[in-house]
Design an enzyme around this catalytic site. Structure first.
Site, PDB file in Angstrom:
ATOM      1  N   HIS A  44       5.385  39.995  37.361  1.00  0.00           N
ATOM      2  CA  HIS A  44       4.145  40.241  36.704  1.00  0.00           C
ATOM      3  C   HIS A  44       4.176  40.236  35.104  1.00  0.00           C
ATOM      4  O   HIS A  44       5.213  40.221  34.652  1.00  0.00           O
ATOM      5  CB  HIS A  44       3.367  41.231  37.340  1.00  0.00           C
ATOM      6  CG  HIS A  44       3.985  42.700  37.015  1.00  0.00           C
ATOM      7  ND1 HIS A  44       5.111  43.168  37.676  1.00  0.00           N
ATOM      8  CD2 HIS A  44       3.917  43.327  35.877  1.00  0.00           C
ATOM      9  CE1 HIS A  44       5.617  44.203  37.124  1.00  0.00           C
ATOM     10  NE2 HIS A  44       4.735  44.363  36.017  1.00  0.00           N
ATOM     11  N   ALA A  45       3.025  39.937  34.799  1.00  0.00           N
ATOM     12  CA  ALA A  45       2.935  40.082  33.291  1.00  0.00           C
ATOM     13  C   ALA A  45       1.202  40.504  32.902  1.00  0.00           C
ATOM     14  O   ALA A  45       0.684  40.681  33.994  1.00  0.00           O
ATOM     15  CB  ALA A  45       2.919  38.354  32.675  1.00  0.00           C
TER      16      ALA A  45
END
Length: 146
Positions: free
Chosen positions: A65-66
């Protein structure tokens, strides 16, 4: 909620050449639907380059994820199962990847929390690792959601 996100967003591969490729391939269904941009994929890879394998939340399972402002167009999630493990930094083996993409940080934290609570159960992890198709993966997740 999680099972709905996974419909049409699962991938099954024998192997990949690198952990970077695993993130790219796991993200592909979300890119094809324009739920995320390639910038988001780059940001997920960059996170691992900077912070190490923190996304490997339990043995053999990673949650790439970011930040929500790095190319997320729609809150979404994808799943990829590898038959052969790929090595992430710090010698962390991964066979299952759940790509998380949320348009805001509250939803992002909810997805992380929901998925984490599911993946602490050994029986669930074993069923996901033995799943052969999307239908089986969704059934496993739905069992826990009920």
């Amino acid at each position: 909620m999680l099972s709905e996100f996974l419909k049409g967003n699962t991938t099954f591969l024998n192997q990949v050449s690198s952990w970077e490729e695993s993130i790219k391939r796991a993200s592909q269904p979300l890119i094809e639907k324009a739920y995320i941009d390639s910038d988001y994929v780059d940001a997920m890879i960059e996170n691992v380059n900077i912070n190490g394998s923190y996304i490997v939340i339990v043995p053999e399972i990673a949650m790439p994820h970011a930040e929500t402002d790095k190319g997320v167009n729609k809150t979404s999630m994808s799943f990829m199962k590898l038959n052969e493990s790929v090595m992430f930094p710090d010698d962390r083996e991964v066979k299952l990847l759940f790509v998380l993409a949320a348009t805001d940080s509250t939803t992002h934290l909810e997805l992380l929390s929901d998925l984490s609570s599911i993946l602490i159960e050994e029986e669930i992890k074993a069923k996901l690792k033995s799943a052969e198709n999307e239908e089986e993966v969704i059934k496993v997740i739905e069992m826990v959601e009920e």
